[in-house]
Design a protein around this motif. Sequence first.
Motif, PDB file in Angstrom:
ATOM      1  N   PHE B 282      44.676   7.361  22.989  1.00  0.00           N
ATOM      2  CA  PHE B 282      45.231   7.075  21.676  1.00  0.00           C
ATOM      3  C   PHE B 282      45.629   5.628  21.447  1.00  0.00           C
ATOM      4  N   SER B 283      45.954   4.881  22.510  1.00  0.00           N
ATOM      5  CA  SER B 283      46.380   3.507  22.265  1.00  0.00           C
ATOM      6  C   SER B 283      45.604   2.562  23.161  1.00  0.00           C
ATOM      7  N   GLY B 284      45.430   1.357  22.675  1.00  0.00           N
ATOM      8  CA  GLY B 284      44.747   0.339  23.455  1.00  0.00           C
ATOM      9  C   GLY B 284      43.263   0.625  23.551  1.00  0.00           C
ATOM     10  N   ARG B 285      42.607  -0.136  24.427  1.00  0.00           N
ATOM     11  CA  ARG B 285      41.177   0.035  24.608  1.00  0.00           C
ATOM     12  C   ARG B 285      40.925   1.150  25.608  1.00  0.00           C
ATOM     13  N   PRO B 286      39.726   1.672  25.609  1.00  0.00           N
ATOM     14  CA  PRO B 286      39.427   2.651  26.661  1.00  0.00           C
ATOM     15  C   PRO B 286      39.562   1.974  28.014  1.00  0.00           C
ATOM     16  N   LEU B 287      40.000   2.721  29.006  1.00  0.00           N
ATOM     17  CA  LEU B 287      40.169   2.138  30.326  1.00  0.00           C
ATOM     18  C   LEU B 287      38.810   1.952  30.985  1.00  0.00           C
ATOM     19  N   PRO B 288      38.652   0.855  31.721  1.00  0.00           N
ATOM     20  CA  PRO B 288      37.382   0.683  32.440  1.00  0.00           C
ATOM     21  C   PRO B 288      37.199   1.830  33.431  1.00  0.00           C
ATOM     22  N   THR B 289      35.965   2.178  33.672  1.00  0.00           N
ATOM     23  CA  THR B 289      35.713   3.265  34.617  1.00  0.00           C
ATOM     24  C   THR B 289      35.653   2.728  36.041  1.00  0.00           C
ATOM     25  N   LEU B 290      35.847   3.632  36.968  1.00  0.00           N
ATOM     26  CA  LEU B 290      35.701   3.308  38.379  1.00  0.00           C
ATOM     27  C   LEU B 290      34.263   2.865  38.639  1.00  0.00           C
ATOM     28  N   GLN B 291      33.340   3.553  37.991  1.00  0.00           N
ATOM     29  CA  GLN B 291      31.917   3.241  38.167  1.00  0.00           C
ATOM     30  C   GLN B 291      31.642   1.763  37.916  1.00  0.00           C
ATOM     31  N   SER B 292      32.339   1.191  36.912  1.00  0.00           N
ATOM     32  CA  SER B 292      31.997  -0.177  36.523  1.00  0.00           C
ATOM     33  C   SER B 292      32.525  -1.208  37.512  1.00  0.00           C
ATOM     34  N   ILE B 293      33.427  -0.827  38.425  1.00  0.00           N
ATOM     35  CA  ILE B 293      33.857  -1.802  39.441  1.00  0.00           C
ATOM     36  C   ILE B 293      33.356  -1.400  40.828  1.00  0.00           C
ATOM     37  N   ASP B 294      32.401  -0.479  40.854  1.00  0.00           N
ATOM     38  CA  ASP B 294      31.865   0.007  42.138  1.00  0.00           C
ATOM     39  C   ASP B 294      30.705  -0.871  42.581  1.00  0.00           C
ATOM     40  N   ALA B 295      30.970  -1.762  43.524  1.00  0.00           N
ATOM     41  CA  ALA B 295      29.902  -2.667  43.972  1.00  0.00           C
ATOM     42  C   ALA B 295      29.035  -2.015  45.040  1.00  0.00           C
ATOM     43  N   GLY B 296      29.535  -0.936  45.636  1.00  0.00           N
ATOM     44  CA  GLY B 296      28.852  -0.378  46.813  1.00  0.00           C
ATOM     45  C   GLY B 296      27.953   0.817  46.547  1.00  0.00           C
ATOM     46  N   GLY B 297      27.858   1.240  45.284  1.00  0.00           N
ATOM     47  CA  GLY B 297      26.995   2.388  45.001  1.00  0.00           C
ATOM     48  C   GLY B 297      27.559   3.693  45.523  1.00  0.00           C
ATOM     49  N   MET B 363      38.391  12.419  15.297  1.00  0.00           N
ATOM     50  CA  MET B 363      39.100  13.386  16.127  1.00  0.00           C
ATOM     51  C   MET B 363      40.328  12.763  16.781  1.00  0.00           C
ATOM     52  N   LYS B 364      40.215  11.495  17.154  1.00  0.00           N
ATOM     53  CA  LYS B 364      41.358  10.823  17.767  1.00  0.00           C
ATOM     54  C   LYS B 364      42.521  10.795  16.787  1.00  0.00           C
ATOM     55  N   LYS B 365      42.197  10.422  15.545  1.00  0.00           N
ATOM     56  CA  LYS B 365      43.240  10.374  14.515  1.00  0.00           C
ATOM     57  C   LYS B 365      43.860  11.752  14.329  1.00  0.00           C
ATOM     58  N   ARG B 368      45.885  12.847  17.305  1.00  0.00           N
ATOM     59  CA  ARG B 368      47.145  12.103  17.360  1.00  0.00           C
ATOM     60  C   ARG B 368      48.146  12.702  16.366  1.00  0.00           C
ATOM     61  N   ALA B 369      47.642  13.050  15.186  1.00  0.00           N
ATOM     62  CA  ALA B 369      48.512  13.669  14.177  1.00  0.00           C
ATOM     63  C   ALA B 369      49.019  15.024  14.681  1.00  0.00           C
ATOM     64  N   LEU B 374      53.586  18.053  16.780  1.00  0.00           N
ATOM     65  CA  LEU B 374      54.118  18.894  17.839  1.00  0.00           C
ATOM     66  C   LEU B 374      55.387  18.271  18.408  1.00  0.00           C
ATOM     67  N   ILE B 375      55.340  16.966  18.620  1.00  0.00           N
ATOM     68  CA  ILE B 375      56.511  16.290  19.178  1.00  0.00           C
ATOM     69  C   ILE B 375      57.684  16.351  18.190  1.00  0.00           C
ATOM     70  N   SER B 376      57.389  16.151  16.899  1.00  0.00           N
ATOM     71  CA  SER B 376      58.464  16.280  15.891  1.00  0.00           C
ATOM     72  C   SER B 376      59.048  17.685  15.916  1.00  0.00           C
TER      73      SER B 376
END
Lengths: 463, 463
Positions: B282-297, B363-365, B368-369, B374-376
Amino acid sequence: MLTYSFSASEGIPLYIALYRSIRADILAGKLAPDERLPSKRSLAQHMRVSVITVENAYAQLLAEGYIYAVPRRGYFASAVERAPEPPAHRETILPTAPPEIPCFVDFRSNHPDCARFPFSVWSRILRDELSRREMKLLSATPANGALELREAISEYLFQFRGMRVSAEQLVVGAGSEYLYNLIVQLLGRLHVYAVENPGHVKIPRIYEANGLAVRYVDVDERGMSALGLRASGADVAHISPSHHFPTGVVMPIGRRQELLAWASEAEERYIIEDDYDSEFRFSGRPLPTLQSIDAGGRVIYTNTFSKSLAPSIRISYMVLPPALMERFWRTLSFYSCTVTSFEQYALARFLSEGHFERHINRMKKYYRAERDALISAIERSPLAGRAEILEQDAGLHFLLRVRTEKSDAVLSKEAQAAGIRLSFLSEYQNGPTRAETHEIVVNYSGLDAARLDEAFERLAEIL
Amino acid sequence: MLTYSFSASEGIPLYIALYRSIRADILAGKLAPDERLPSKRSLAQHMRVSVITVENAYAQLLAEGYIYAVPRRGYFASAVERAPEPPAHRETILPTAPPEIPCFVDFRSNHPDCARFPFSVWSRILRDELSRREMKLLSATPANGALELREAISEYLFQFRGMRVSAEQLVVGAGSEYLYNLIVQLLGRLHVYAVENPGHVKIPRIYEANGLAVRYVDVDERGMSALGLRASGADVAHISPSHHFPTGVVMPIGRRQELLAWASEAEERYIIEDDYDSEFRFSGRPLPTLQSIDAGGRVIYTNTFSKSLAPSIRISYMVLPPALMERFWRTLSFYSCTVTSFEQYALARFLSEGHFERHINRMKKYYRAERDALISAIERSPLAGRAEILEQDAGLHFLLRVRTEKSDAVLSKEAQAAGIRLSFLSEYQNGPTRAETHEIVVNYSGLDAARLDEAFERLAEIL
């Protein structure tokens, strides 16, 4: 104080640019573990950006774990290892599907004739289902498939195969290969599987990919030999009694009874009845299935629509004996059904409205004509008198026994060089084969009739 | 001489009636093994039917193996065992899917909101694909899926997950569960699998159904503990670093690096990155995946469209490191792709035309609503001050930590009696759980907002 400069031209939001710069510093060790970051306000002032920009950058770093927050003290760099060397520019040429080698005539594979598929009916039903069911199509079906489809299959099996099977005994899945994987999980891994020798090459591969012990049991002129099955020590026999591939043998009733007797002799012995092309029998009535004379609940019947409709339609089904169905619900129903629901609904209607029956009847006529054309071509070719046609009553292939001094391997190679793809019975055989006989497995769906005469002339030259 | 009488009123062809009568005699032993049958001509004369009728009956008996032919001598009864007793009328009540118990509010399951699915777009694309591609839709796609779909997924992963993945590294299959089964076969059966504890209940079930050793490794506030993983002796770790279920923990970069280091320490260690609901952050950018920092395959990335589009659409995919992709072609490409081709083409267009992105954003919007409502509702309910909301930033669930003297099991039962379906963090825990804390896993997709106040009042009473 940290400081970064960004050119506005980068076209990415400022906070992302800031986040990337701080992340790079942390990864490079310029910001040491546990080193404190400037407060949002002071960094914002220093860099002449808004506090919101810094806030967003910090939030992203926080979410990804590059920094951590200590209440009332601020933000600190996490202990992050130095970034690994970027992967060396991979020269690896990624493997792709092996290319199809073009050839003049391919007797090796069946090419189901999609041009004869009643596309307009199928497409009309799909469109209609899309309008009619709408949202219902988006909900998942039960683990064993949509009730509508299972009922339609049950009715079809009764009408055309004489089988009395409840919709509750049916499990629908995305292809027979998937269902065999499911059967392995259903029966447990302690079983030894017997497969037909010769036989479909995929079947043992599936069981072996599951890490199971596979025994190759010889097929004689009545199908899998019961003697061989007994000697193999297997508990599960995977057979195709209606029409064996590649020999075309139909298992007679006596052998069927022997195999059922074998299954009933011990607990947890099962027969997988692979009925994959039983629809295409050219003369007489369809043969009764093993399932329909199984009084002991030891037969798992499987069949597919991928062969009879189109290879891209991945819908198969199996009939489980009640005790195994109960086990299915207990142990495997956590798996979601692998077929998208609207395809299930569309196929249910295609069956219950009679389109499937009509399609099969048309295809039978068409395949029979294809077979007849092929046999005539052989009879008027130089092969006549040097080759014998075996088991031509069903399915989409027959055997062509040829007299030659060459080995099957040499023949294959020379035929390939002449643009003709062949497969021999011996290729489907595990272990030693009789070198003195040579049977070509002739698959005849989708052949170009205009090329047959030329193909058999080339073949005769090679022999 | 054999003789049979048939009433023409039976409504079945004469030859079938004759075939059935002779078959019954053979099964009952009235025709002994190797007893000769009358010639076709004489039986026909005797019974006053045409020779064709007898011929057809004999042909069917021959095909099924009830009789055999000896050239120039005629037809003989086969040795067939007496027919088994017809199966006793089975009183077995066949098991069916367990019924859904209706309830007032269900916090236990997510009910993806199909009503928000862009049905008209999806249906238009499907219709359009049906008209445009016609026959091509009926041909099978490569074992790893249609190129168009793999290219669209590759582009999507680049745009929205920052992953640089070639279409040749992608394998498409009918659901993630299917793909995990494939991974087991790809890696071989000698591996020990570590799963998250607590975690999704299905994951260990899949590995166990494959007969594999499973280790439960504790998840701390940073995800699967590397220390626990090392101690477990596992070679393969199945984790969800983007958003852990049910705790909601996001794995920080430091822990990710630790796990990658673990994987690189020995041959054949792998991490399965289960990214199934990463779209719904819901907030910020999507987190980078583990796959994208996997140098070793060593990372196998998996994701699904069943969660993000609709449960009935069974399409998932995985990204294999090049070495495993090579192994896939070598060992598993004999399997047909389990997704019907026209669904693959439709999804490819849904992705490449931007519909998927727009759907996810809507769907995110919407979620989130839903979450905010629910929290309210919790905050204005009698629960306020007695409950704490944890990990609410992503996915379709959060944790509600409640203070109570009752056990989770008692709470579940009492809530159920009050029409409220609950699940607790402890249910996802293998082995002992801390009895002193109580976290309800609140799934909030598809809840009826009008019932929330009432639901929380009932819940407060129970606590």
